[in-house]
Design a protein around this motif. Structure first.
Motif, PDB file in Angstrom:
ATOM      1  N   HIS A 179       0.814  -1.214   0.000  1.00 54.73           N
ATOM      2  CA  HIS A 179       0.000   0.000   0.000  1.00 54.73           C
ATOM      3  C   HIS A 179       0.850   1.267   0.000  1.00 54.73           C
ATOM      4  CE1 HIS A 179      -3.962  -1.874   0.613  1.00 54.73           C
ATOM      5  NE2 HIS A 179      -3.315  -2.775   1.354  1.00 54.73           N
ATOM      6  N   LYS A 180       2.119   1.153   0.355  1.00 62.73           N
ATOM      7  CA  LYS A 180       2.984   2.330   0.430  1.00 62.73           C
ATOM      8  C   LYS A 180       3.656   2.672  -0.891  1.00 62.73           C
ATOM      9  CE  LYS A 180       4.005   1.632   5.328  1.00 62.73           C
ATOM     10  NZ  LYS A 180       5.077   1.477   6.370  1.00 62.73           N
ATOM     11  N   HIS A 181       3.497   1.821  -1.903  1.00 66.18           N
ATOM     12  CA  HIS A 181       4.087   2.059  -3.232  1.00 66.18           C
ATOM     13  C   HIS A 181       5.592   2.372  -3.119  1.00 66.18           C
ATOM     14  CE1 HIS A 181      -0.012   2.007  -4.450  1.00 66.18           C
ATOM     15  NE2 HIS A 181      -0.306   3.200  -3.989  1.00 66.18           N
ATOM     16  N   ARG A 182       6.285   1.599  -2.328  1.00 71.31           N
ATOM     17  CA  ARG A 182       7.688   1.921  -2.037  1.00 71.31           C
ATOM     18  C   ARG A 182       8.639   1.621  -3.197  1.00 71.31           C
ATOM     19  NH1 ARG A 182       7.534  -1.749   3.051  1.00 71.31           N
ATOM     20  NH2 ARG A 182       5.324  -1.408   2.629  1.00 71.31           N
ATOM     21  N   PHE A 183       8.202   0.861  -4.209  1.00 71.32           N
ATOM     22  CA  PHE A 183       9.102   0.504  -5.302  1.00 71.32           C
ATOM     23  C   PHE A 183       9.017   1.452  -6.496  1.00 71.32           C
ATOM     24  CE2 PHE A 183       8.009  -3.686  -3.332  1.00 71.32           C
ATOM     25  CZ  PHE A 183       9.243  -3.898  -2.737  1.00 71.32           C
ATOM     26  N   ARG A 184       8.008   2.303  -6.534  1.00 71.66           N
ATOM     27  CA  ARG A 184       7.821   3.182  -7.692  1.00 71.66           C
ATOM     28  C   ARG A 184       8.992   4.151  -7.817  1.00 71.66           C
ATOM     29  NH1 ARG A 184       3.127   4.398 -10.770  1.00 71.66           N
ATOM     30  NH2 ARG A 184       3.431   6.239 -12.068  1.00 71.66           N
ATOM     31  N   GLY A 185       9.503   4.290  -9.030  1.00 78.39           N
ATOM     32  CA  GLY A 185      10.600   5.213  -9.289  1.00 78.39           C
ATOM     33  C   GLY A 185      11.976   4.631  -9.034  1.00 78.39           C
ATOM     34  N   LEU A 186      12.030   3.379  -8.562  1.00 80.52           N
ATOM     35  CA  LEU A 186      13.318   2.739  -8.296  1.00 80.52           C
ATOM     36  C   LEU A 186      13.560   1.652  -9.337  1.00 80.52           C
ATOM     37  CD1 LEU A 186      13.070   2.224  -4.417  1.00 80.52           C
ATOM     38  CD2 LEU A 186      14.112   4.149  -5.647  1.00 80.52           C
ATOM     39  N   ASN A 187      14.820   1.501  -9.772  1.00 81.75           N
ATOM     40  CA  ASN A 187      15.151   0.377 -10.643  1.00 81.75           C
ATOM     41  C   ASN A 187      15.529  -0.821  -9.780  1.00 81.75           C
ATOM     42  OD1 ASN A 187      17.946   0.573  -9.919  1.00 81.75           O
ATOM     43  ND2 ASN A 187      18.243   2.148 -11.500  1.00 81.75           N
ATOM     44  N   CYS A 188      15.808  -1.931 -10.416  1.00 87.01           N
ATOM     45  CA  CYS A 188      16.066  -3.166  -9.670  1.00 87.01           C
ATOM     46  C   CYS A 188      17.264  -3.050  -8.740  1.00 87.01           C
ATOM     47  CB  CYS A 188      16.264  -4.320 -10.651  1.00 87.01           C
ATOM     48  SG  CYS A 188      14.740  -4.903 -11.436  1.00 87.01           S
ATOM     49  N   THR A 189      18.330  -2.426  -9.220  1.00 84.97           N
ATOM     50  CA  THR A 189      19.515  -2.262  -8.386  1.00 84.97           C
ATOM     51  C   THR A 189      19.215  -1.404  -7.173  1.00 84.97           C
ATOM     52  OG1 THR A 189      20.992  -2.499 -10.302  1.00 84.97           O
ATOM     53  CG2 THR A 189      21.900  -1.434  -8.332  1.00 84.97           C
ATOM     54  N   GLN A 190      18.476  -0.315  -7.368  1.00 83.04           N
ATOM     55  CA  GLN A 190      18.118   0.570  -6.258  1.00 83.04           C
ATOM     56  C   GLN A 190      17.198  -0.134  -5.264  1.00 83.04           C
ATOM     57  OE1 GLN A 190      16.507   3.672  -8.733  1.00 83.04           O
ATOM     58  NE2 GLN A 190      18.351   4.954  -8.542  1.00 83.04           N
ATOM     59  N   ILE A 191      16.282  -0.967  -5.762  1.00 85.49           N
ATOM     60  CA  ILE A 191      15.396  -1.731  -4.885  1.00 85.49           C
ATOM     61  C   ILE A 191      16.202  -2.682  -4.009  1.00 85.49           C
ATOM     62  CG2 ILE A 191      13.640  -3.558  -4.854  1.00 85.49           C
ATOM     63  CD1 ILE A 191      12.393  -2.221  -7.306  1.00 85.49           C
ATOM     64  N   GLN A 192      17.172  -3.346  -4.625  1.00 89.59           N
ATOM     65  CA  GLN A 192      17.988  -4.296  -3.877  1.00 89.59           C
ATOM     66  C   GLN A 192      18.838  -3.575  -2.836  1.00 89.59           C
ATOM     67  OE1 GLN A 192      17.645  -7.527  -4.224  1.00 89.59           O
ATOM     68  NE2 GLN A 192      19.196  -8.023  -2.666  1.00 89.59           N
ATOM     69  N   GLU A 193      19.409  -2.434  -3.209  1.00 86.67           N
ATOM     70  CA  GLU A 193      20.250  -1.681  -2.275  1.00 86.67           C
ATOM     71  C   GLU A 193      19.442  -1.135  -1.105  1.00 86.67           C
ATOM     72  OE1 GLU A 193      22.032   1.264  -4.733  1.00 86.67           O
ATOM     73  OE2 GLU A 193      23.609  -0.068  -5.507  1.00 86.67           O
ATOM     74  N   LYS A 194      18.215  -0.734  -1.356  1.00 92.43           N
ATOM     75  CA  LYS A 194      17.401  -0.093  -0.320  1.00 92.43           C
ATOM     76  C   LYS A 194      16.705  -1.097   0.589  1.00 92.43           C
ATOM     77  CE  LYS A 194      13.980   3.575   0.311  1.00 92.43           C
ATOM     78  NZ  LYS A 194      13.162   4.620  -0.369  1.00 92.43           N
ATOM     79  N   PHE A 195      16.241  -2.221   0.019  1.00 94.64           N
ATOM     80  CA  PHE A 195      15.430  -3.144   0.805  1.00 94.64           C
ATOM     81  C   PHE A 195      16.018  -4.553   0.933  1.00 94.64           C
ATOM     82  CE2 PHE A 195      12.384  -0.204  -1.305  1.00 94.64           C
ATOM     83  CZ  PHE A 195      11.890   0.420  -0.175  1.00 94.64           C
ATOM     84  N   GLY A 196      17.178  -4.783   0.309  1.00101.01           N
ATOM     85  CA  GLY A 196      17.720  -6.137   0.279  1.00101.01           C
ATOM     86  C   GLY A 196      18.079  -6.721   1.620  1.00101.01           C
ATOM     87  N   ASP A 197      18.456  -5.888   2.570  1.00107.75           N
ATOM     88  CA  ASP A 197      18.921  -6.410   3.862  1.00107.75           C
ATOM     89  C   ASP A 197      18.005  -6.000   5.017  1.00107.75           C
ATOM     90  OD1 ASP A 197      19.462  -3.732   3.845  1.00107.75           O
ATOM     91  OD2 ASP A 197      21.554  -3.918   4.504  1.00107.75           O
ATOM     92  N   GLN A 198      16.758  -5.664   4.704  1.00109.34           N
ATOM     93  CA  GLN A 198      15.831  -5.305   5.774  1.00109.34           C
ATOM     94  C   GLN A 198      14.456  -5.935   5.522  1.00109.34           C
ATOM     95  OE1 GLN A 198      14.011  -1.216   5.590  1.00109.34           O
ATOM     96  NE2 GLN A 198      15.771  -0.803   4.265  1.00109.34           N
ATOM     97  N   PRO A 199      13.690  -6.148   6.586  1.00112.36           N
ATOM     98  CA  PRO A 199      12.361  -6.751   6.402  1.00112.36           C
ATOM     99  C   PRO A 199      11.422  -5.789   5.665  1.00112.36           C
ATOM    100  CG  PRO A 199      12.677  -6.048   8.675  1.00112.36           C
ATOM    101  CD  PRO A 199      14.008  -5.907   8.010  1.00112.36           C
ATOM    102  N   LEU A 200      10.582  -6.351   4.812  1.00112.83           N
ATOM    103  CA  LEU A 200       9.678  -5.519   4.014  1.00112.83           C
ATOM    104  C   LEU A 200       8.358  -5.226   4.724  1.00112.83           C
ATOM    105  CD1 LEU A 200      10.187  -7.174   0.523  1.00112.83           C
ATOM    106  CD2 LEU A 200      10.977  -4.910   1.222  1.00112.83           C
ATOM    107  N   ARG A 201       7.879  -6.154   5.490  1.00113.47           N
ATOM    108  CA  ARG A 201       6.609  -5.929   6.195  1.00113.47           C
ATOM    109  C   ARG A 201       6.836  -4.985   7.361  1.00113.47           C
ATOM    110  NH1 ARG A 201       3.657 -10.662   4.801  1.00113.47           N
ATOM    111  NH2 ARG A 201       4.458 -11.258   2.756  1.00113.47           N
TER     112      ARG A 201
END
Length: 267
Positions: free
Chosen positions: A243-265
């Motif tokens: 519901h937070k639309h946290r992936f919009r505007g990010l590419n795959c590399t940026q998504i991995q760097e930002k959320f790869g090592d932290q819980p998403l929920r």
């Protein structure tokens, strides 16, 4: 810019006409050419003329709501089962594995309420993409109107469903047009949603998806009408919908760097 694995808007694809006439040759002519098994009963639907021997006859008996070809699995249909053409696809890069993102689209194609119809629709869809774009059916999995899951490219394969996100997501295409504002549109069924959940649970169990993965509609991360208002509203009810639309505007590399090592929920 577009990459070779990214296609044109899936909404530009035309609808598919699955209607066809059945022609039966004179059995004496066939027997003269080669021996064939005797056919005692013939069921024909959606045909005004059938050629039997020297005459055209009208078909007055209709068979409705009958599965003419029995599905080989209760809900999970592999490429082999729907007779997909062989085609090579690129594996998901290890740095994005397991995946954290599921993107849902709609195919904007004709509906299919029986296994035989859905298998034929997928073969037509795959042939269209191969002929025009020289790549496989773009989705990793498709959800038929019959409630079955159909394997597209499958797990651990890069899709061509959502530009900019194909390398780091699983793409699911619901067969049909789910834009509720259109006069004729598809309705989302509980069977479709339940089978989608079963598919994603399998993905977690087999290690292709993170246990805390998030699901979005394509509209949430790019400018498109897909997956249609009916389907998008249904996705809102998923516990893991983003519901937070946290992936919009990010590419795959940026998504991995930002959320790869932290819980998403709960982030």
């Amino acid at each position: 810019m577009w990459t070779p694995n990214d296609g044109n808007s899936i909404e530009e694809r035309g609808r598919v006409n699955n209607g066809s006439d059945l022609v039966v040759m004179d059995e004496r002519a066939i027997a003269a050419a080669m021996p064939v098994p005797n056919v005692a009963t013939l069921n024909v639907t959606k045909s005004s003329k059938v050629h039997i021997g020297p005459k055209f006859v009208s078909v007055t008996q209709n068979v409705q709501n009958a599965e003419m070809v029995k599905a080989p699995h209760e809900w999970n249909i592999t490429r082999e089962m729907w007779l997909a053409q062989p085609f090579n696809s690129t594996d998901i890069n290890e740095k994005f594995d397991p995946l954290m993102l599921v993107v849902v689209q709609h195919t904007v194609s004709g509906e299919c309420t029986k296994f035989a119809q859905c298998a034929a629709e997928l073969r037509t869809m795959q042939g269209w993409y191969i002929a025009l774009h020289d790549y496989d059916i773009p989705y990793n999995f498709l959800i038929g109107n019959d409630g079955r899951v159909y394997e597209g490219r499958g797990w651990n394969k890069e899709g061509a469903h959502t530009f900019g996100y194909n390398r780091c997501s699983v793409g699911i295409g619901f067969v049909g047009d789910y834009r509720g504002e259109r006069p004729h549109h598809s309705q989302v069924t509980e069977s479709q949603l339940n089978r989608t959940r079963m598919l994603l649970e399998d993905g977690v169990r087999m290690g292709y998806l993170r246990p805390d993965f998030l699901i979005v509609g394509a509209k949430d991360i790019q400018d498109t009408a897909s997956p249609g208002s009916n389907l998008l509203h249904a996705l809102y009810l998923f516990d893991n919908y983003d519901h937070k639309h946290r992936f919009r505007g990010l590419n795959c590399t940026q998504i991995q760097e930002k959320f790869g090592d932290q819980p998403l929920r709960g982030v």
